[in-house]
Design a protein around this motif. Structure first.
Motif, PDB file in Angstrom:
ATOM      1  N   HIS A   1       4.184   7.409   1.520  1.00  0.00           N
ATOM      2  CA  HIS A   1       4.120   6.580   2.728  1.00  0.00           C
ATOM      3  C   HIS A   1       3.905   5.143   2.291  1.00  0.00           C
ATOM      4  O   HIS A   1       2.938   4.833   1.582  1.00  0.00           O
ATOM      5  CB  HIS A   1       2.989   7.026   3.649  1.00  0.00           C
ATOM      6  N   SER A   2       4.794   4.258   2.698  1.00  0.00           N
ATOM      7  CA  SER A   2       4.768   2.867   2.266  1.00  0.00           C
ATOM      8  C   SER A   2       4.363   1.956   3.418  1.00  0.00           C
ATOM      9  O   SER A   2       4.892   2.050   4.526  1.00  0.00           O
ATOM     10  CB  SER A   2       6.153   2.461   1.739  1.00  0.00           C
ATOM     11  N   ASP A   3       3.411   1.071   3.121  1.00  0.00           N
ATOM     12  CA  ASP A   3       2.984   0.025   4.050  1.00  0.00           C
ATOM     13  C   ASP A   3       3.112  -1.293   3.284  1.00  0.00           C
ATOM     14  O   ASP A   3       2.231  -1.666   2.521  1.00  0.00           O
ATOM     15  CB  ASP A   3       1.542   0.281   4.492  1.00  0.00           C
ATOM     16  N   PHE A   4       4.222  -1.986   3.503  1.00  0.00           N
ATOM     17  CA  PHE A   4       4.525  -3.214   2.764  1.00  0.00           C
ATOM     18  C   PHE A   4       4.337  -4.414   3.681  1.00  0.00           C
ATOM     19  O   PHE A   4       4.841  -4.441   4.806  1.00  0.00           O
ATOM     20  CB  PHE A   4       5.964  -3.169   2.243  1.00  0.00           C
ATOM     21  N   ARG A   5       3.625  -5.447   3.186  1.00  0.00           N
ATOM     22  CA  ARG A   5       3.350  -6.633   3.985  1.00  0.00           C
ATOM     23  C   ARG A   5       3.718  -7.877   3.176  1.00  0.00           C
ATOM     24  O   ARG A   5       3.359  -7.988   2.004  1.00  0.00           O
ATOM     25  CB  ARG A   5       1.871  -6.669   4.391  1.00  0.00           C
ATOM     26  N   ARG A   6       4.404  -8.803   3.854  1.00  0.00           N
ATOM     27  CA  ARG A   6       4.873 -10.000   3.145  1.00  0.00           C
ATOM     28  C   ARG A   6       5.012 -11.175   4.103  1.00  0.00           C
ATOM     29  O   ARG A   6       5.431 -11.023   5.257  1.00  0.00           O
ATOM     30  CB  ARG A   6       6.224  -9.713   2.497  1.00  0.00           C
ATOM     31  N   PHE A   7       4.685 -12.354   3.571  1.00  0.00           N
ATOM     32  CA  PHE A   7       4.910 -13.591   4.313  1.00  0.00           C
ATOM     33  C   PHE A   7       6.383 -13.999   4.173  1.00  0.00           C
ATOM     34  O   PHE A   7       7.073 -13.613   3.238  1.00  0.00           O
ATOM     35  CB  PHE A   7       4.035 -14.713   3.771  1.00  0.00           C
ATOM     36  N   GLY A   8       6.854 -14.793   5.138  1.00  0.00           N
ATOM     37  CA  GLY A   8       8.201 -15.349   5.059  1.00  0.00           C
ATOM     38  C   GLY A   8       9.288 -14.518   5.692  1.00  0.00           C
ATOM     39  O   GLY A   8      10.468 -14.837   5.550  1.00  0.00           O
ATOM     40  N   ALA A   9       8.932 -13.464   6.434  1.00  0.00           N
ATOM     41  CA  ALA A   9       9.942 -12.662   7.118  1.00  0.00           C
ATOM     42  C   ALA A   9      10.360 -13.358   8.415  1.00  0.00           C
ATOM     43  O   ALA A   9       9.627 -14.182   8.969  1.00  0.00           O
ATOM     44  CB  ALA A   9       9.411 -11.269   7.417  1.00  0.00           C
ATOM     45  N   TYR A  10      11.533 -13.021   8.905  1.00  0.00           N
ATOM     46  CA  TYR A  10      12.012 -13.606  10.157  1.00  0.00           C
ATOM     47  C   TYR A  10      13.040 -12.688  10.802  1.00  0.00           C
ATOM     48  O   TYR A  10      13.651 -11.844  10.135  1.00  0.00           O
ATOM     49  CB  TYR A  10      12.625 -14.994   9.927  1.00  0.00           C
ATOM     50  N   GLU A  11      13.191 -12.854  12.111  1.00  0.00           N
ATOM     51  CA  GLU A  11      14.197 -12.093  12.838  1.00  0.00           C
ATOM     52  C   GLU A  11      15.573 -12.706  12.586  1.00  0.00           C
ATOM     53  O   GLU A  11      15.730 -13.933  12.633  1.00  0.00           O
ATOM     54  CB  GLU A  11      13.897 -12.086  14.329  1.00  0.00           C
TER      55      GLU A  11
ATOM     56  N   TYR B   1       0.860  -1.176   0.000  1.00  0.00           N
ATOM     57  CA  TYR B   1       0.000   0.000   0.000  1.00  0.00           C
ATOM     58  C   TYR B   1       0.903   1.235   0.000  1.00  0.00           C
ATOM     59  O   TYR B   1       1.605   1.492   0.985  1.00  0.00           O
ATOM     60  CB  TYR B   1      -0.911   0.015   1.226  1.00  0.00           C
ATOM     61  N   VAL B   2       0.871   1.985  -1.084  1.00  0.00           N
ATOM     62  CA  VAL B   2       1.708   3.175  -1.196  1.00  0.00           C
ATOM     63  C   VAL B   2       0.811   4.399  -1.316  1.00  0.00           C
ATOM     64  O   VAL B   2      -0.086   4.445  -2.171  1.00  0.00           O
ATOM     65  CB  VAL B   2       2.657   3.112  -2.415  1.00  0.00           C
ATOM     66  N   ARG B   3       1.050   5.366  -0.461  1.00  0.00           N
ATOM     67  CA  ARG B   3       0.266   6.604  -0.467  1.00  0.00           C
ATOM     68  C   ARG B   3       1.149   7.740  -0.989  1.00  0.00           C
ATOM     69  O   ARG B   3       2.246   7.978  -0.478  1.00  0.00           O
ATOM     70  CB  ARG B   3      -0.234   6.910   0.939  1.00  0.00           C
ATOM     71  N   TYR B   4       0.642   8.430  -2.001  1.00  0.00           N
ATOM     72  CA  TYR B   4       1.374   9.538  -2.623  1.00  0.00           C
ATOM     73  C   TYR B   4       0.658  10.852  -2.309  1.00  0.00           C
ATOM     74  O   TYR B   4      -0.565  10.956  -2.483  1.00  0.00           O
ATOM     75  CB  TYR B   4       1.442   9.370  -4.142  1.00  0.00           C
ATOM     76  N   TYR B   5       1.428  11.840  -1.887  1.00  0.00           N
ATOM     77  CA  TYR B   5       0.896  13.178  -1.651  1.00  0.00           C
ATOM     78  C   TYR B   5       1.497  14.129  -2.688  1.00  0.00           C
ATOM     79  O   TYR B   5       2.724  14.153  -2.880  1.00  0.00           O
ATOM     80  CB  TYR B   5       1.253  13.674  -0.251  1.00  0.00           C
ATOM     81  N   PHE B   6       0.626  14.926  -3.313  1.00  0.00           N
ATOM     82  CA  PHE B   6       1.078  15.839  -4.360  1.00  0.00           C
ATOM     83  C   PHE B   6       0.774  17.286  -3.988  1.00  0.00           C
ATOM     84  O   PHE B   6      -0.227  17.581  -3.324  1.00  0.00           O
ATOM     85  CB  PHE B   6       0.393  15.503  -5.691  1.00  0.00           C
ATOM     86  N   ARG B   7       1.650  18.179  -4.451  1.00  0.00           N
ATOM     87  CA  ARG B   7       1.420  19.612  -4.291  1.00  0.00           C
ATOM     88  C   ARG B   7       0.416  20.085  -5.340  1.00  0.00           C
ATOM     89  O   ARG B   7       0.066  19.362  -6.266  1.00  0.00           O
ATOM     90  CB  ARG B   7       2.734  20.384  -4.435  1.00  0.00           C
ATOM     91  N   GLU B   8      -0.009  21.345  -5.203  1.00  0.00           N
ATOM     92  CA  GLU B   8      -0.974  21.884  -6.157  1.00  0.00           C
ATOM     93  C   GLU B   8      -0.393  21.986  -7.559  1.00  0.00           C
ATOM     94  O   GLU B   8      -1.145  21.977  -8.540  1.00  0.00           O
ATOM     95  CB  GLU B   8      -1.468  23.249  -5.679  1.00  0.00           C
TER      96      GLU B   8
END
Length: 256
Positions: free
Chosen positions: A168-178, A153-160
């Motif tokens: 603003h990036s909200d990235f979600r993925r399976f298979g991550a680990y510490e 989910y990427v949110r872009y803000y633009f000027r006039e």
């Protein structure tokens, strides 16, 4: 008696400290030359306060201060857009990339329900465009892998003027680990990141990645994950569906 007094005064004059003794940092230091005679050579000293000023106002420090001020101004602008969105004081359009019409083909819809119906064919991208004064102010883009292993989910803000000011990036993925626990304990990760852009299109600040375990929303460090695509559109004209947004551009209206 007078002779004794004069002799005492002479001794006091000889014993009186020289100005150099009162001010030891006179820019010179003594050394022994040939024959054991004292010589003087210049000594260059940088006062501590001058060194502190140099470090405080070095280009790197100044740039960091300016970047922080610019980022604060951008955040304020983006927050004002978010308030309009929350209060439903903006118009919205929904766009879906439909593969039925060919790769990279987008369609525009007036309602979320219509967009959801069009997205049932396994599309990989869809977007919401929020208009302020008939201009795109915020674009929420959703990208998915064909296997649905990750979603971004990427949110872009633009000027006039149409230039990008923040993502603003909200990235979600399976298979991550510490990293310290190894691959045996994998989980669904949520990664939050921000990027700030000048009107020229240059990214002048990036936030560090914040990683969360989606099962308990606990923030973690040293998370290993495979990143996904993060397209950057420096202007609204660079959006892949910009052709569908042109009717909202005042310049396009004035010059059909």
């Amino acid at each position: 008696m007078a002779r004794k007094t004069q002799g005492r005064i002479s001794e006091l004059k000889r014993d009186r400290p020289r100005p150099a003794a009162l001010f030891p940092f006179d820019g010179k230091v003594g050394s022994r030359g040939e024959g054991g005679t004292a010589q003087e050579r210049p000594l260059f000293r940088i006062p501590i306060y001058a060194l502190a000023l140099f470090l405080a106002f070095s280009p790197e420090v100044i740039w960091g201060m300016n970047a922080s001020r610019e980022a604060a101004a951008v955040d304020h602008s983006c927050q004002s857009i978010d308030v309009l969105v929350k209060n439903k004081a903006v118009s919205i359009e929904y766009l879906v990339e439909t593969h039925f019409a060919g790769p990279g083909a987008w369609e525009k819809f007036g309602t979320a329900e219509e967009a959801e119906k069009a997205a049932t064919g396994g599309n990989s991208r869809n977007a919401k465009v929020f208009y302020k004064n008939d201009l795109p102010a915020r674009v929420d883009l959703e990208l998915k892998s064909p296997s649905r292993e990750w979603v971004h989910y990427v949110r872009y803000y633009f000027r006039e003027d149409g230039t990008l000011q923040k993502t603003h990036s909200d990235f979600r993925r399976f298979g991550a680990y510490e990293k310290e626990k190894g691959m045996e304990q994998q989980f669904l990760v949520k990664v939050l990141r921000d990027r700030y852009f000048a009107a020229t299109g240059k990214c002048f600040k990036k936030s560090g990645a914040r990683c969360f375990n989606m099962s308990n929303m606990r923030e973690l460090r040293d998370v290993v994950f495979t990143d996904g695509p993060w397209p950057i559109y420096a202007q609204t004209k660079a959006l892949p569906f910009y052709g569908l947004l042109k009717p909202h551009d005042p310049l396009e209206k004035a010059n059909p």
